[in-house]
Design a protein around this motif. Sequence first.
Motif, PDB file in Angstrom:
ATOM      1  N   ARG A  46       5.190   6.239  -2.202  1.00  0.00           N
ATOM      2  CA  ARG A  46       6.172   5.666  -1.369  1.00  0.00           C
ATOM      3  C   ARG A  46       6.917   4.469  -2.504  1.00  0.00           C
ATOM      4  N   LEU A  47       7.982   4.368  -2.687  1.00  0.00           N
ATOM      5  CA  LEU A  47       8.626   3.365  -3.454  1.00  0.00           C
ATOM      6  C   LEU A  47      10.276   2.826  -2.769  1.00  0.00           C
ATOM      7  N   GLU A  48      10.056   1.464  -2.733  1.00  0.00           N
ATOM      8  CA  GLU A  48      11.100   0.812  -2.279  1.00  0.00           C
ATOM      9  C   GLU A  48      11.531  -0.079  -3.441  1.00  0.00           C
ATOM     10  N   VAL A  49      12.780  -0.046  -3.717  1.00  0.00           N
ATOM     11  CA  VAL A  49      13.578  -1.093  -4.692  1.00  0.00           C
ATOM     12  C   VAL A  49      14.357  -1.526  -4.148  1.00  0.00           C
ATOM     13  N   VAL A  50      14.541  -3.152  -3.711  1.00  0.00           N
ATOM     14  CA  VAL A  50      15.530  -3.654  -3.083  1.00  0.00           C
ATOM     15  C   VAL A  50      16.103  -4.800  -4.128  1.00  0.00           C
ATOM     16  N   ASP A  51      17.552  -4.788  -4.225  1.00  0.00           N
ATOM     17  CA  ASP A  51      18.186  -5.722  -4.988  1.00  0.00           C
ATOM     18  C   ASP A  51      18.430  -7.083  -4.191  1.00  0.00           C
ATOM     19  N   ASP A  52      17.625  -7.970  -4.762  1.00  0.00           N
ATOM     20  CA  ASP A  52      17.647  -9.177  -3.714  1.00  0.00           C
ATOM     21  C   ASP A  52      18.539 -10.406  -4.472  1.00  0.00           C
ATOM     22  N   THR A  84       8.070  -2.479  -3.310  1.00  0.00           N
ATOM     23  CA  THR A  84       7.101  -1.894  -2.679  1.00  0.00           C
ATOM     24  C   THR A  84       6.922  -0.605  -3.327  1.00  0.00           C
ATOM     25  N   ILE A  85       5.637  -0.452  -3.734  1.00  0.00           N
ATOM     26  CA  ILE A  85       5.077   0.682  -4.147  1.00  0.00           C
ATOM     27  C   ILE A  85       3.759   1.194  -3.882  1.00  0.00           C
ATOM     28  N   GLU A  86       3.597   2.437  -3.371  1.00  0.00           N
ATOM     29  CA  GLU A  86       2.311   2.780  -3.102  1.00  0.00           C
ATOM     30  C   GLU A  86       1.926   4.257  -3.937  1.00  0.00           C
ATOM     31  N   ALA A  87       0.590   4.019  -4.675  1.00  0.00           N
ATOM     32  CA  ALA A  87       0.552   5.064  -5.509  1.00  0.00           C
ATOM     33  C   ALA A  87      -0.987   5.131  -5.636  1.00  0.00           C
ATOM     34  N   GLN A  88      -1.525   6.379  -5.945  1.00  0.00           N
ATOM     35  CA  GLN A  88      -3.021   6.833  -6.056  1.00  0.00           C
ATOM     36  C   GLN A  88      -3.322   5.868  -7.236  1.00  0.00           C
ATOM     37  N   ALA A  89      -2.532   5.661  -8.371  1.00  0.00           N
ATOM     38  CA  ALA A  89      -2.988   5.060  -9.676  1.00  0.00           C
ATOM     39  C   ALA A  89      -3.444   3.631  -9.360  1.00  0.00           C
ATOM     40  N   ILE A 146       6.662  -8.082  -6.418  1.00  0.00           N
ATOM     41  CA  ILE A 146       5.668  -6.579  -6.227  1.00  0.00           C
ATOM     42  C   ILE A 146       4.837  -6.598  -5.071  1.00  0.00           C
ATOM     43  N   VAL A 147       4.894  -5.696  -4.337  1.00  0.00           N
ATOM     44  CA  VAL A 147       3.797  -5.271  -3.129  1.00  0.00           C
ATOM     45  C   VAL A 147       3.336  -3.844  -3.946  1.00  0.00           C
ATOM     46  N   ALA A 148       2.017  -3.787  -4.358  1.00  0.00           N
ATOM     47  CA  ALA A 148       1.466  -2.618  -5.124  1.00  0.00           C
ATOM     48  C   ALA A 148       0.344  -2.265  -4.142  1.00  0.00           C
ATOM     49  N   LEU A 149       0.345  -0.967  -3.461  1.00  0.00           N
ATOM     50  CA  LEU A 149      -0.588  -0.569  -2.505  1.00  0.00           C
ATOM     51  C   LEU A 149      -1.134   0.714  -2.787  1.00  0.00           C
ATOM     52  N   ALA A 150      -2.422   1.103  -2.837  1.00  0.00           N
ATOM     53  CA  ALA A 150      -3.053   2.336  -2.807  1.00  0.00           C
ATOM     54  C   ALA A 150      -2.981   2.943  -1.545  1.00  0.00           C
ATOM     55  N   PRO A 151      -2.727   4.170  -1.474  1.00  0.00           N
ATOM     56  CA  PRO A 151      -2.705   5.111  -0.320  1.00  0.00           C
ATOM     57  C   PRO A 151      -3.391   4.539   1.064  1.00  0.00           C
ATOM     58  N   GLY A 152      -2.999   4.360   2.004  1.00  0.00           N
ATOM     59  CA  GLY A 152      -3.842   3.855   3.101  1.00  0.00           C
ATOM     60  C   GLY A 152      -3.909   2.611   3.298  1.00  0.00           C
ATOM     61  N   GLU A 153      -3.596   1.572   2.318  1.00  0.00           N
ATOM     62  CA  GLU A 153      -3.483   0.153   2.426  1.00  0.00           C
ATOM     63  C   GLU A 153      -2.238   0.010   3.151  1.00  0.00           C
ATOM     64  N   SER A 154      -2.204  -1.346   3.700  1.00  0.00           N
ATOM     65  CA  SER A 154      -0.900  -1.713   4.307  1.00  0.00           C
ATOM     66  C   SER A 154      -0.743  -3.103   4.079  1.00  0.00           C
TER      67      SER A 154
END
Length: 90
Positions: free
Chosen positions: A20-26, A47-52, A82-90
């Motif tokens: 998941r990747l959302e880039v919003v110009d604010d 907002t980015i969600e990655a296994q990394a 930055i909101v950086a999440l691992a899969p399954g996190e919210s």
Amino acid sequence: MGAVADAIEAKLTAALAPSRLEVVDDSARHQGHAGHREGGESHFNLTIEAQAFAGKGRVARQRLVHQALSEELAGPVHALSIVALAPGES
């Protein structure tokens, strides 16, 4: 999206293979503040969600993002939320 947002998306996709990747110009919200540029693309919400990110703390996750975007952060990007999440996190 503009050229900076496109570069952010491409570099994060290549470096972190996000699910998941959302880039919003604010930038419009920061008009008249430090770092604002005409034409925008100076302030972003990400907002980015990655296994990394699995098993890593908040600072380590942000460092991975900053490493991937070092060129943008040294140049056109003044602020990056930055909101950086691992899969399954919210």
